[in-house]
Design an enzyme around this catalytic site. Structure first.
Site, PDB file in Angstrom:
ATOM      1  N   ASP A 205       0.830  -1.204   0.000  1.00 35.25           N
ATOM      2  CA  ASP A 205       0.000   0.000   0.000  1.00 35.25           C
ATOM      3  C   ASP A 205       0.862   1.251   0.000  1.00 35.25           C
ATOM      4  OD1 ASP A 205      -2.111  -1.711   0.168  1.00 35.25           O
ATOM      5  OD2 ASP A 205      -2.913  -0.927   2.044  1.00 35.25           O
ATOM      6  N   GLU A 206       1.863   1.242   0.858  1.00 32.92           N
ATOM      7  CA  GLU A 206       2.740   2.409   0.978  1.00 32.92           C
ATOM      8  C   GLU A 206       3.366   2.772  -0.370  1.00 32.92           C
ATOM      9  OE1 GLU A 206       6.663   3.835   3.591  1.00 32.92           O
ATOM     10  OE2 GLU A 206       5.738   1.878   3.960  1.00 32.92           O
TER      11      GLU A 206
END
Length: 449
Positions: A205-206
């Site tokens: 996600d990051e």
């Protein structure tokens, strides 16, 4: 075989957030018709509600409120303006973003402002005292409370997303910190509380969020293949993200990192890989621990340096070595990280952007000055690494180690040629590159579901 992401499917519903790229004439016609009501062939206006139908809707709403109570319309804003608070709880510090977003009709969301405030140390430094970890966020939350108008507090989403710093801690310690953070926010502030207010964010996600933010600021939302690659070097991990046009030609061990996802009006094959434990601060730990005894010695530190270094709640006694030099430091880096990173030839065809600690170290070495950065080559990083190791400056104790490590990533791990060009930036078009904006867009999309 491409992965269908478990959580990534909701990352970017860019049918909602993407920018349209109609011609000016098309936009003018579309906006005019929306205002006037498009006319049918018989001359009657379309797109407007008839008076009887409008009366029926008003009566239905009145009866609904009378018998069932008020509806939850908190996701709406008469002004079309929304606030989203994202706290980036990183390994070296916590940073708050107070995003002001405005609905842009079919164009999705437009970023109006990003009020930003950082502090150190990070939550992971309070592993033995979870309550103190939560209380450490008070200056950030107070900052947000002042930036968001009072009448909008209860409609404003706040999310605390921890990254590599908490991923590295034990599950029990990390969960205790997150629980205390969540309770602290609920008890002391009137922001909108949603499930998983505080959580550890997956490295995938990051990486994707940072790539989304970068492309948003570059205005890269055309429904064509995106040529942009992003490398975000943090303290605990680094993320590499790009759209691959030839997923079948990737190295076998890299194919599992390709995710099919909708971005900017197209289903795209996005390569995203998070290298946990290979961020700059964690790389320092691994290199220093190659030393033996109570005091850790490294050829990557200035020969005459002796001192303490604190990281992740631990204090290390460190010193330089009589063998300190660029060549010996590079050898130490190679033997420590050899084989940990998969080189990808397709990267050499991308418009490559590097930021976070890569920008900081490039600035320390004189490669870049302003926040918009500069275009530099791999050879430039080789040069400043050699200069830092030769200078042996005690007041820049980590500059040799850090730049040699970064140079290793480019030259040796990813096998980029010395003349390969990249953008080293802190901001793009006046906006700081961070995964937080991508996360804010997802929160707005999920709020509508």
């Amino acid at each position: 075989m491409l992965k269908e992401p478990s959580d990534l499917s909701t990352i970017v519903n860019l049918g909602e957030m993407r920018k349209r790229h109609d011609s000016k004439e098309e936009k003018y016609m579309r906006d005019r018709d929306m205002m006037r009501g498009e006319r049918s062939r018989d001359g009657r206006p379309q797109g407007r509600l008839s008076r009887p139908l409008l009366i029926i809707i008003i009566v239905a709403l009145f009866l609904g409120v009378t018998f069932y109570g008020p509806f939850d319309l908190s996701f709406l804003s008469l002004s079309g303006k929304h606030y989203v608070i994202i706290i980036d709880a990183g390994s070296t510090g916590s940073r708050i973003h107070v995003f002001s977003l405005k609905e842009a009709g079919m164009d999705g969301y437009k970023l109006l402002k990003d009020d930003f405030y950082p502090l150190e140390p990070g939550l992971s430094s309070y592993g033995k005292d979870p309550k103190k970890a939560a209380e450490s966020l008070k200056p950030l939350l107070d900052f947000a409370y002042k930036k968001v108008p009072n009448e909008s507090h209860e409609q404003t989403i706040v999310k605390v997303k921890a990254t590599a710093g908490l991923r590295i801690l034990s599950e029990e310690v990390a969960n205790n910190i997150l629980t205390e953070v969540e309770e602290y926010v609920k008890k002391n502030y009137k922001f909108k509380v949603l499930p998983k207010l505080a959580q550890i964010m997956d490295g995938t996600d990051e990486g994707v969020f940072a790539w989304i933010s970068l492309n948003y600021f570059l205005d890269n939302w055309e429904p064509v293949p995106m040529k942009t690659a992003a490398l975000d070097l943090g303290g605990g991990s680094f993320q590499l993200v790009f759209e691959t046009e030839n997923p079948d030609q990737l190295p076998t061990e890299a194919k599992g990192n390709v995710h099919k996802m909708p971005v900017a009006g197209m289903a795209r094959n996005v390569y995203v890989k998070s290298y946990l434990g290979l961020g700059l601060k964690e790389a320092r730990v691994k290199l220093l621990k190659k030393g033996e005894g109570e005091v850790l010695s490294s050829p990557c530190l200035p020969e005459k340096y002796t001192g303490d270094w604190e990281h992740g709640g631990s204090t290390y006694k460190i010193q330089g070595s009589s063998t300190s030099s660029y060549d010996n430091c590079l050898t130490s880096v190679k033997t420590t990280f050899e084989g940990a990173i998969t080189p990808i030839n397709e990267l050499l065809t991308k418009d490559f952007y590097a930021f976070s600690y890569i920008y900081d170290k490039a600035k320390d070495g004189g490669l870049v000055s302003g926040v918009e950065g500069a275009v530099v080559t791999v050879a430039d990083f080789t040069r400043i690494a050699k200069e830092a190791c030769k200078a042996q400056l005690v007041d820049q104790r980590f500059q040799c180690l850090d730049t040699v490590y970064i140079n290793y990533l480019f030259s040796h791990a990813f096998k980029m040629p010395e003349d390969f060009k990249m953008h080293v930036v802190k901001k793009v078009n006046g906006e700081e590159i961070s995964w937080a904006l991508g996360a804010a867009f997802r929160e707005m999309d999920e709020r509508k579901v």
